[in-house]
Design an enzyme around this catalytic site. Sequence first.
Site, mmCIF file in Angstrom:
data_model
loop_
_atom_site.group_PDB
_atom_site.id
_atom_site.type_symbol
_atom_site.label_atom_id
_atom_site.label_comp_id
_atom_site.label_asym_id
_atom_site.label_seq_id
_atom_site.Cartn_x
_atom_site.Cartn_y
_atom_site.Cartn_z
ATOM 1 N N GLU A 127 0.841 -1.204 0.000
ATOM 2 C CA GLU A 127 0.000 0.000 0.000
ATOM 3 C C GLU A 127 0.876 1.254 0.000
ATOM 4 O OE1 GLU A 127 -1.028 -0.327 4.742
ATOM 5 O OE2 GLU A 127 -1.882 -1.752 3.335
ATOM 6 N N LYS B 37 2.844 4.537 1.041
ATOM 7 C CA LYS B 37 3.380 5.050 2.303
ATOM 8 C C LYS B 37 2.989 6.520 2.343
ATOM 9 C CE LYS B 37 7.591 5.212 5.054
ATOM 10 N NZ LYS B 37 7.432 6.600 5.466
ATOM 11 N N ASP C 2 2.525 10.253 3.282
ATOM 12 C CA ASP C 2 3.492 11.170 3.868
ATOM 13 C C ASP C 2 2.766 12.271 4.640
ATOM 14 O OD1 ASP C 2 5.923 12.182 4.455
ATOM 15 O OD2 ASP C 2 6.321 13.025 2.476
ATOM 16 N N TYR D 172 -4.310 2.344 8.168
ATOM 17 C CA TYR D 172 -3.640 1.275 7.428
ATOM 18 C C TYR D 172 -3.238 0.071 8.280
ATOM 19 C CZ TYR D 172 0.156 4.192 9.165
ATOM 20 O OH TYR D 172 0.952 4.951 9.956
ATOM 21 N N LYS E 47 11.209 3.124 -0.543
ATOM 22 C CA LYS E 47 11.202 4.590 -0.600
ATOM 23 C C LYS E 47 11.391 5.098 -2.037
ATOM 24 C CE LYS E 47 11.880 7.076 2.720
ATOM 25 N NZ LYS E 47 11.870 7.568 4.051
ATOM 26 N N CYS F 101 19.266 46.845 -18.384
ATOM 27 C CA CYS F 101 19.404 45.552 -19.055
ATOM 28 C C CYS F 101 20.842 45.027 -18.897
ATOM 29 C CB CYS F 101 19.064 45.698 -20.539
ATOM 30 S SG CYS F 101 19.380 44.196 -21.473
ATOM 31 N N CYS G 137 22.353 45.246 -22.736
ATOM 32 C CA CYS G 137 22.593 46.492 -23.484
ATOM 33 C C CYS G 137 22.523 47.738 -22.606
ATOM 34 C CB CYS G 137 21.594 46.610 -24.628
ATOM 35 S SG CYS G 137 19.908 46.880 -24.046
ATOM 36 N N CYS H 96 13.385 44.789 -21.105
ATOM 37 C CA CYS H 96 14.300 45.691 -21.801
ATOM 38 C C CYS H 96 13.556 46.146 -23.055
ATOM 39 C CB CYS H 96 15.576 44.928 -22.172
ATOM 40 S SG CYS H 96 16.539 45.798 -23.416
ATOM 41 N N CYS I 203 18.447 45.135 -28.790
ATOM 42 C CA CYS I 203 19.308 44.579 -27.722
ATOM 43 C C CYS I 203 19.847 43.235 -28.196
ATOM 44 C CB CYS I 203 18.467 44.415 -26.462
ATOM 45 S SG CYS I 203 19.209 43.351 -25.220
HETATM 46 S S1 IVH Z 1 2.768 0.360 8.674
HETATM 47 C C1 IVH Z 1 4.165 -1.466 12.562
HETATM 48 N N1 IVH Z 1 1.635 1.424 6.577
HETATM 49 O O1 IVH Z 1 5.458 5.333 7.772
HETATM 50 C C2 IVH Z 1 3.650 -0.949 11.265
HETATM 51 N N2 IVH Z 1 3.052 2.800 7.893
HETATM 52 O O2 IVH Z 1 8.450 4.735 9.063
HETATM 53 C C3 IVH Z 1 4.358 0.232 10.791
HETATM 54 N N3 IVH Z 1 3.223 5.104 7.096
HETATM 55 O O3 IVH Z 1 5.469 6.766 10.714
HETATM 56 C C4 IVH Z 1 3.600 1.123 9.967
HETATM 57 N N4 IVH Z 1 1.886 4.892 5.366
HETATM 58 O O4 IVH Z 1 3.105 6.376 10.037
HETATM 59 C C5 IVH Z 1 2.450 1.630 7.619
HETATM 60 N N5 IVH Z 1 0.556 2.256 4.672
HETATM 61 C C6 IVH Z 1 1.354 2.448 5.724
HETATM 62 C C7 IVH Z 1 1.950 3.692 5.979
HETATM 63 C C8 IVH Z 1 2.808 3.834 7.075
HETATM 64 C C9 IVH Z 1 2.651 5.730 6.048
HETATM 65 C C10 IVH Z 1 4.147 5.758 8.036
HETATM 66 C C11 IVH Z 1 3.938 5.434 9.468
HETATM 67 C C12 IVH Z 1 5.297 5.542 10.093
HETATM 68 C C13 IVH Z 1 6.216 5.503 8.926
HETATM 69 C C14 IVH Z 1 7.151 4.330 9.048
#
Ligand code: IVH
Length: 704
Positions: free
Chosen positions: A135, A137, A139, A248, A344, A438, A441, A456, A461
Amino acid sequence: MYSKQDQSKLNSQTKTFLSAIVIDKTELDLLRKVLVFHEWRYYVLNEPLISDFEYDSLYKKLEVIEKEQPNLITPDSPTQRVSNDLTSDFASVPHLVPMLSLGNSYNLADLQDFDTQIKKIAMLGEGDDVAYSVEPKFDGGSIALVFENDLLVRGATRGNGTLGEEITNNVRTISSIPLKAVFSNHNIHKAELRGEVLIQKENFKKINSDREQEGLSVFANPRNAATGGLRMKDPKEVTKRGLVAFIYQLGLAENENGEDQLKKMKSHAQGINLLGSLGFKVPEKQSKLCKNIREVFEFCRMWEEKREAYEYEIDGMVVKVDSLALHEKCGYTSHHPRWAIAYKFKAKQATSTLLNVEYQVGKIGSITPVAKIEPVALAGVTISSISLHNEEFILSKDIRIGDRVLVERAGDVIPYIVKSLEDARTGEEQPIKFPSNCPSCATELIKLEGEAAWRCPNYTCKAQVLQRMIHHVSKDAMDIDGFGKSYVERFYQMEYLKTLPDIYRLPYKAIAHLEGFGEKSVTKLQAAIEKVKNNPIQRFLYSLTIHHLGKKVSKIIAENVEHVLDLQNWTEEDFTNLKDVGPVVSKNVIEFFSQEENISMLKEIEALGVNLTQTEEDKPFQVSEDAPLSGKSILFTGSLQTMGRKEAQEKAAKAGARNVSAVSSKLDILVVGEKAGSKLKKAQALGTVQILTEAEFNELFAAI
Ligand code: IVH
């Protein structure tokens, strides 16, 4: 906590560590101090001075040395605890289950190592497959929610992983979090959920532009705006941020007797489905249950490609072993679960130093300030120059020479400076002084009403002349094959090119002797130049670089003039009578054709063989009244099989139809290709639209 001096010292030490490839063990203490300082800037102040990527790279350097020589580890080393965002503003509460971090991976090899590890734990062979739930991650800011007796009783930030900040009142303002969820239907009395609080990118832009207008500092990214929002003192203010929460993970689920109910569940995906069915916003559509690690990698790459188009900021993917029985076997390190890993994406932001500002003169004389920055690698490219757009941009962001600046490069968008990091200032920084003359020129610059750029006004120029020539030969203008910017610059330097007509009287013999040229390439260049002499005049008009005269209006004017020089006699009315030609561009064209030197330049070009007379291609196509689609409005939807969308539209226009973009009661004909969707449904519902298949549409022309 840190004095200004301490901060600037630690900040300059950061730079040394960032540029060092390896770090000596004697410098370890200092590196730790630097990391602790940046943790404070990030978690406590919510105003990081370095990017996550830079922090990670320093952290990794420390980790490497400590791994090689564990005797050097100190109990207060940043590696010995999970990061901390605790302040005294909120009460601390213990999480029911510690909130851990995730291990990181950056490529297929890292993922394969992770997979091998899991297979070892599961006692599977290398040829066997482990299924993973993958899924995004998200931010944003992590939260933990506690539900008891089906009610939301507590919300907390991650804090240091063991203790979080109690922010229940703020969490209760987030509409995507139900205040009641019937866990009891599943024999769950107490549950702790994990999730991420986010801000939509569009909403973030608005928040920042409002802040800019109010003279407040802008947030570096949606994450900072979200985490800041979570920790505001007034819940009413939190509502205004428009926070959204994705859940999540189900961290804990107990029945009345305190017995673990997670054990009864088979998989992570099942947990997510359950949470979704209870009304939580879960990453169901965004995730995939992958059969093996290859599929995981492909899914991660697919998301990396479409990351920019997604409405929320994500910085990677989270790969989770799907089987909960296997989670138990894997267990945890003090830092992260062994059953999950983050994949990442490449970092989008980095910090650098603004070294200098140069001023470029454009083809219509606009002056663009360009920041020269210390080269910095961002999303796979090294950046050393960034446009600062105009004076207003510099002033509104208060950017100074010597500043540490936050640079962003999102997808294919050109890099830009998000903000300067005021707190990293030493006092040595110099305000940027926009020139009044300018740089090429020395003519005094002017600013036209309603325009952001200084210009200008000197048409002769040298810098402008050069830019105009580059434009003249370019693809969209005369389109001289193989004649690019570098040739123009080279011939200009050699003084073969001084004015536009020179393009058509190049000294080919001399050029053939230049380094990098030969008979063959010169013959090719000459042929390309000869060819464009017959271009339609719409291209020629556009190639002249008249302010505001774009391709579309050039075409409209070309349709209505027999010879370019006829424009000398046109009045403002003659122009504005034409559809889509406004007064500003009209004035500029009139001004251009009223200048003697421009007229003689055009005559000179014509004498060199360049066509200035209307061609067949310039003429509008005439639609006769008995054309098959005369007066009808038409729209194409779905994917067409026998022709492209543009081709179909042109065909329809030639047959007298007007192409429109939406289904409404004014639409006469809808042509449906394959996989037509909502537009077809809407047209059917209206009942007044004639619906044609692609074949039926083509048949209309068969008779012609
Ligand atoms: S699972 C024990 N799932 O990523 C389970 N984390 O460095 C650990 N994060 O601060 C987390 N999306 O808040 C999980 N789909 C996702 C996530 C997620 C973002 C964040 C989480 C944590 C960081 C992990």
